[in-house]
Write a protein that holds these residues in place. Sequence first.
Motif, PDB file in Angstrom:
ATOM      1  N   LYS A  45       0.811  -1.381   0.091  1.00 55.51           N
ATOM      2  CA  LYS A  45       0.294   0.156  -0.113  1.00 55.51           C
ATOM      3  C   LYS A  45       0.176   1.476  -0.172  1.00 55.51           C
ATOM      4  CE  LYS A  45      -0.844   0.455   4.808  1.00 55.51           C
ATOM      5  NZ  LYS A  45      -1.615   1.226   5.898  1.00 55.51           N
ATOM      6  N   LYS A  48      -2.408   7.660  -1.117  1.00 53.52           N
ATOM      7  CA  LYS A  48      -2.402   8.497  -2.728  1.00 53.52           C
ATOM      8  C   LYS A  48      -1.931  10.007  -2.764  1.00 53.52           C
ATOM      9  CE  LYS A  48      -5.680   9.671  -5.336  1.00 53.52           C
ATOM     10  NZ  LYS A  48      -7.213   9.201  -6.255  1.00 53.52           N
ATOM     11  N   GLY A  49      -1.078   9.911  -3.851  1.00 55.12           N
ATOM     12  CA  GLY A  49      -0.198  11.792  -4.110  1.00 55.12           C
ATOM     13  C   GLY A  49       1.509  11.015  -3.140  1.00 55.12           C
ATOM     14  N   VAL A  76      -6.054   8.322   2.312  1.00 52.88           N
ATOM     15  CA  VAL A  76      -6.596   7.240   1.296  1.00 52.88           C
ATOM     16  C   VAL A  76      -5.464   6.720   0.500  1.00 52.88           C
ATOM     17  CG1 VAL A  76      -7.396   7.359  -1.078  1.00 52.88           C
ATOM     18  CG2 VAL A  76      -8.228   8.838   0.481  1.00 52.88           C
ATOM     19  N   TYR A  77      -6.042   5.486   0.490  1.00 52.52           N
ATOM     20  CA  TYR A  77      -5.075   4.513   0.713  1.00 52.52           C
ATOM     21  C   TYR A  77      -4.774   3.876  -1.011  1.00 52.52           C
ATOM     22  CZ  TYR A  77      -3.301   4.853   5.162  1.00 52.52           C
ATOM     23  OH  TYR A  77      -3.332   5.239   6.130  1.00 52.52           O
ATOM     24  N   GLU A  78      -3.839   3.824  -2.011  1.00 54.11           N
ATOM     25  CA  GLU A  78      -3.502   2.734  -2.741  1.00 54.11           C
ATOM     26  C   GLU A  78      -3.498   1.123  -2.512  1.00 54.11           C
ATOM     27  OE1 GLU A  78      -3.367   6.288  -6.531  1.00 54.11           O
ATOM     28  OE2 GLU A  78      -1.411   5.021  -4.958  1.00 54.11           O
TER      29      GLU A  78
END
Length: 87
Positions: A45, A48-49, A76-78
């Motif tokens: 993970k 985000k960004g 916010v996680y990816e």
Amino acid sequence: SGYGGYIGKVVTYLDTVNITVVNDTKGIKIAWNKVEGATGYRVYKRAKGTSAWSEVASVDGNTLSVNDSAITSGVVYEYAKVKRYGG
């Protein structure tokens, strides 16, 4: 690529389309479909960004979901997963 550290192993990066991420009472549940021939999966993970990936879990080829409880509210996680061959 941000994953690194796989000397001597054949690694295939899987398309993130197969990943399902769901809010869970224990954090965030990440699930995926079994990939033929996979002996294990590593789930990563990043916020985000950002560019730095961190490992959430390393599991055997029969495990198709993990819970990520190390999360921060409001971030916010990816997520991404890696298929690993060999021992």
